[in-house]
Design an enzyme around this catalytic site. Structure first.
Site, PDB file in Angstrom:
ATOM      1  N   ARG A 269     -21.787 -10.976   8.433  1.00  0.00           N
ATOM      2  CA  ARG A 269     -21.594 -12.420   8.424  1.00  0.00           C
ATOM      3  C   ARG A 269     -20.104 -12.683   8.208  1.00  0.00           C
ATOM      4  NH1 ARG A 269     -25.616 -12.900  10.762  1.00  0.00           N
ATOM      5  NH2 ARG A 269     -27.554 -13.879  10.090  1.00  0.00           N
ATOM      6  N   GLU A 298     -17.553 -19.876  12.012  1.00  0.00           N
ATOM      7  CA  GLU A 298     -18.160 -19.767  13.325  1.00  0.00           C
ATOM      8  C   GLU A 298     -18.630 -21.124  13.839  1.00  0.00           C
ATOM      9  OE1 GLU A 298     -20.166 -16.009  13.198  1.00  0.00           O
ATOM     10  OE2 GLU A 298     -21.428 -16.673  14.860  1.00  0.00           O
ATOM     11  N   HIS A 316     -20.642 -13.156  18.378  1.00  0.00           N
ATOM     12  CA  HIS A 316     -21.920 -12.965  17.684  1.00  0.00           C
ATOM     13  C   HIS A 316     -23.012 -12.465  18.649  1.00  0.00           C
ATOM     14  CE1 HIS A 316     -24.141 -14.458  13.856  1.00  0.00           C
ATOM     15  NE2 HIS A 316     -24.817 -13.458  14.388  1.00  0.00           N
TER      16      HIS A 316
HETATM   17  N1  LIG Z   1     -23.999  -9.957  13.921  1.00  0.00           N
HETATM   18  C1  LIG Z   1     -25.304 -10.063  14.130  1.00  0.00           C
HETATM   19  O1  LIG Z   1     -25.766 -10.518  15.163  1.00  0.00           O
HETATM   20  C2  LIG Z   1     -26.251  -9.577  13.095  1.00  0.00           C
HETATM   21  C3  LIG Z   1     -27.474  -9.028  13.496  1.00  0.00           C
HETATM   22  C4  LIG Z   1     -28.345  -8.595  12.531  1.00  0.00           C
HETATM   23  C5  LIG Z   1     -28.015  -8.688  11.194  1.00  0.00           C
HETATM   24  N2  LIG Z   1     -26.823  -9.213  10.842  1.00  0.00           N
HETATM   25  C6  LIG Z   1     -26.441  -9.291   9.419  1.00  0.00           C
HETATM   26  O2  LIG Z   1     -26.562  -7.989   8.882  1.00  0.00           O
HETATM   27  C7  LIG Z   1     -27.126  -8.089   7.551  1.00  0.00           C
HETATM   28  C8  LIG Z   1     -27.795  -6.789   7.225  1.00  0.00           C
HETATM   29  O3  LIG Z   1     -29.009  -6.642   7.928  1.00  0.00           O
HETATM   30  P1  LIG Z   1     -30.021  -5.467   7.559  1.00  0.00           P
HETATM   31  O4  LIG Z   1     -31.207  -5.647   8.383  1.00  0.00           O
HETATM   32  O5  LIG Z   1     -29.319  -4.151   7.592  1.00  0.00           O
HETATM   33  O6  LIG Z   1     -30.338  -5.846   6.042  1.00  0.00           O
HETATM   34  P2  LIG Z   1     -30.728  -4.899   4.855  1.00  0.00           P
HETATM   35  O7  LIG Z   1     -31.272  -5.793   3.799  1.00  0.00           O
HETATM   36  O8  LIG Z   1     -31.546  -3.773   5.345  1.00  0.00           O
HETATM   37  O9  LIG Z   1     -29.318  -4.284   4.353  1.00  0.00           O
HETATM   38  C9  LIG Z   1     -28.389  -4.997   3.595  1.00  0.00           C
HETATM   39  C10 LIG Z   1     -27.834  -4.027   2.559  1.00  0.00           C
HETATM   40  O10 LIG Z   1     -26.753  -4.686   1.862  1.00  0.00           O
HETATM   41  C11 LIG Z   1     -26.804  -4.219   0.509  1.00  0.00           C
HETATM   42  N3  LIG Z   1     -26.052  -5.113  -0.353  1.00  0.00           N
HETATM   43  C12 LIG Z   1     -26.409  -6.317  -0.847  1.00  0.00           C
HETATM   44  N4  LIG Z   1     -25.427  -6.807  -1.639  1.00  0.00           N
HETATM   45  C13 LIG Z   1     -24.429  -5.885  -1.628  1.00  0.00           C
HETATM   46  C14 LIG Z   1     -23.157  -5.813  -2.263  1.00  0.00           C
HETATM   47  N5  LIG Z   1     -22.721  -6.781  -3.082  1.00  0.00           N
HETATM   48  N6  LIG Z   1     -22.394  -4.723  -2.025  1.00  0.00           N
HETATM   49  C15 LIG Z   1     -22.845  -3.722  -1.214  1.00  0.00           C
HETATM   50  N7  LIG Z   1     -24.049  -3.747  -0.586  1.00  0.00           N
HETATM   51  C16 LIG Z   1     -24.826  -4.807  -0.804  1.00  0.00           C
HETATM   52  C17 LIG Z   1     -28.299  -4.199   0.204  1.00  0.00           C
HETATM   53  O11 LIG Z   1     -28.580  -3.401  -0.934  1.00  0.00           O
HETATM   54  C18 LIG Z   1     -28.860  -3.627   1.496  1.00  0.00           C
HETATM   55  O12 LIG Z   1     -28.967  -2.226   1.462  1.00  0.00           O
HETATM   56  C19 LIG Z   1     -28.074  -9.314   7.680  1.00  0.00           C
HETATM   57  O13 LIG Z   1     -28.313  -9.948   6.473  1.00  0.00           O
HETATM   58  C20 LIG Z   1     -27.381 -10.213   8.657  1.00  0.00           C
HETATM   59  O14 LIG Z   1     -26.634 -11.180   7.953  1.00  0.00           O
HETATM   60  C21 LIG Z   1     -25.935  -9.662  11.760  1.00  0.00           C
HETATM   61  O1  LIG Z   2     -29.009 -12.101  11.341  1.00  0.00           O
HETATM   62  C1  LIG Z   2     -29.238 -11.917  12.538  1.00  0.00           C
HETATM   63  O2  LIG Z   2     -30.294 -11.424  12.942  1.00  0.00           O
HETATM   64  C2  LIG Z   2     -28.227 -12.253  13.567  1.00  0.00           C
HETATM   65  O3  LIG Z   2     -27.102 -12.889  13.113  1.00  0.00           O
HETATM   66  C3  LIG Z   2     -28.754 -12.744  14.870  1.00  0.00           C
HETATM   67  O4  LIG Z   2     -28.934 -11.580  15.585  1.00  0.00           O
END
Ligand SMILES: NC(=O)c1ccc[n+]([C@@H]2O[C@H](COP(=O)([O-])OP(=O)(O)OC[C@H]3O[C@@H](n4cnc5c(N)ncnc54)[C@H](O)[C@@H]3O)[C@@H](O)[C@H]2O)c1
Ligand SMILES: O=C(O)[C@H](O)CO
Length: 382
Positions: A269, A298, A316
């Site tokens: 994010r 964004e 994104h």
């Molecule tokens: N750019 C995109 O299109 C896109 C797509 C998918 C997900 N995302 C983002 O990626 C993030 C992660 O997704 P995920 O499915 O891997 O989630 P997830 O919950 O599996 O992983 C997130 C990890 O972050 C860790 N975490 C939380 N706070 C922390 C901190 N202060 N320091 C270090 N680590 C910390 C958690 O313990 C966890 O292991 C989502 O929340 C989303 O915002 C973005």
């Molecule tokens: O959190 C997510 O899943 C993304 O930002 C959209 O893919």
């Protein structure tokens, strides 16, 4: 109140009224709702972001479920309209005020798992593009500036044998780490609040395999602090959730301790990075490179970022593969449908494959509801 906005209607006589604030990819999600007695209304407005008033108009005075920034105003309107279900078409739900949803008894769905590999692949692409200066070189070529091979032309960083740093080794962070380790034989250093035993075991096993083949084994280290990762790693990718603990996690002080030639990638994010500080750092350190999929304000970039040759920027698109986006739409629709039908919540939101099989009937469960516990929703034994 905004004037009513344009919609497309499926199964007009359906008992439950479900509204999608955007058109989503594929048709399976539409079929699943329409075949289950839902009247589906899909907003066909061309503007990308709907206002609160637009969404209020969409909810109207009767709506059973909805798939978009959500807080008290919208959740209470959904409740007044008889609604009990909402789903994000995303795994991240920092755009949703879950406490407001709890107060209004609305289930909040998200779409984990289906986008893990796709998002990790984009982070890996950004890592390579930044390390090997691919976008700069492409622009140079198209501008007709190439007049022959030169030893110093677009020299970048070799990844093999270097250290990849992952901050947030959850689903996507771990998948990214595995790609960089197996693909480029990088060593791993990671920081997460929790230990990632599976990832550690993978690196150990892969290291043993390499050794048995007479190659230099890869290694892993779980860092005690985020600063250890920033100091040691050559490529750092950010994959935490966005919350109070990760807002501006990359700030001027932390940028200052990173290697001058490091690559920093963000597909989590935007606000995880202080983008103004990043622009200053990129200006002062031309060999420091970034790959960004997400931005602090964004859809806008902070002033100066677009001029930086040492930044690769994409809009994104990390989860933007056809299969993944169709799967996200399906999971979002099934979250809403499952709640309307009174189905239990799927026991493991990381294992969502059974919901994604094109020709099979999906399990009678909501794939992922983030406030299931708070709402006391039953869990599926399936
Ligand atoms: N750019 C995109 O299109 C896109 C797509 C998918 C997900 N995302 C983002 O990626 C993030 C992660 O997704 P995920 O499915 O891997 O989630 P997830 O919950 O599996 O992983 C997130 C990890 O972050 C860790 N975490 C939380 N706070 C922390 C901190 N202060 N320091 C270090 N680590 C910390 C958690 O313990 C966890 O292991 C989502 O929340 C989303 O915002 C973005
Ligand atoms: O959190 C997510 O899943 C993304 O930002 C959209 O893919």
């Amino acid at each position: 109140m905004a004037k009513p906005i344009s919609i497309e209607v499926w199964n007009p006589s359906g008992k439950y009224r479900v509204v999608s604030t955007k058109s989503m990819p594929g048709t399976r999600w539409i079929r699943l709702l329409a075949d289950n007695d839902c009247r589906l209304e899909i907003c066909t407005e061309t503007k990308t972001i709907l206002s609160v008033d637009d969404i209020l108009a969409l909810i109207g005075d009767r709506c059973d479920g909805l798939t978009e920034e959500w807080g008290e105003v919208l959740f209470s309107a959904l409740k007044r309209a008889g609604g009990t279900a909402f789903s994000n078409m995303a795994v991240g739900y920092n755009n949703v005020d879950v406490e407001a949803a709890n107060r209004n008894g609305i289930a909040v769905g998200n779409t984990p798992g289906v986008l893990t590999e796709t998002t990790a692949e984009l982070a890996a692409s950004l890592s390579l593009a930044a390390a090997r200066r691919i976008v700069e070189a492409d622009q140079f070529m198209r501008a007709g500036l190439y007049d022959g091979w030169l030893p110093h032309l677009f020299v970048g960083n070799l990844l093999k044998g270097q250290t990849v740093g992952v901050i947030g080794a959850g689903r996507i962070g771990s998948a990214y780490a595995r790609m960089m380790i197996e693909g480029f034989k990088m060593n791993l250093i990671y920081y997460d609040l929790y230990q990632s035993t599976r990832l550690e075991k993978f690196v150990t096993a892969y290291g043993q395999f390499l050794k048995a083949n007479g190659e230099q084994p890869v290694t892993w280290k779980r860092a005690a602090t985020m600063e250890d990762v920033l100091r040691e790693a050559d490529v750092i990718s950010l994959h935490p959730v966005l919350d109070k603990t990760t807002y501006h996690l990359i700030n001027p002080e932390r940028l200052a301790i990173m290697k001058k030639e490091a690559v920093l990638v963000n597909a989590s994010r935007g606000p995880v990075i202080d983008e103004v500080a990043l622009v200053e750092h990129l200006k002062a350190n031309p060999m420091f490179r970034v790959g960004l999929d997400v931005f602090e304000d964004e859809p806008y970039m902070k002033p100066g970022l677009a001029d930086m040759k040492n930044a690769v920027v994409v809009p994104h698109i990390a989860s933007a593969s056809k299969w993944t986006r169709e799967g996200m739409a399906t999971l979002a629709a099934l979250n809403v449908l499952g709640k309307i039908k009174g189905y239990p919540v799927w026991g493991n939101p990381n294992l969502v494959e059974p919901f994604l099989k094109e020709d099979a009937t999906p399990p009678a469960a909501c794939p992922s509801i983030v406030n299931a516990k708070q709402l006391g929703l039953p869990s599926s034994k399936l």
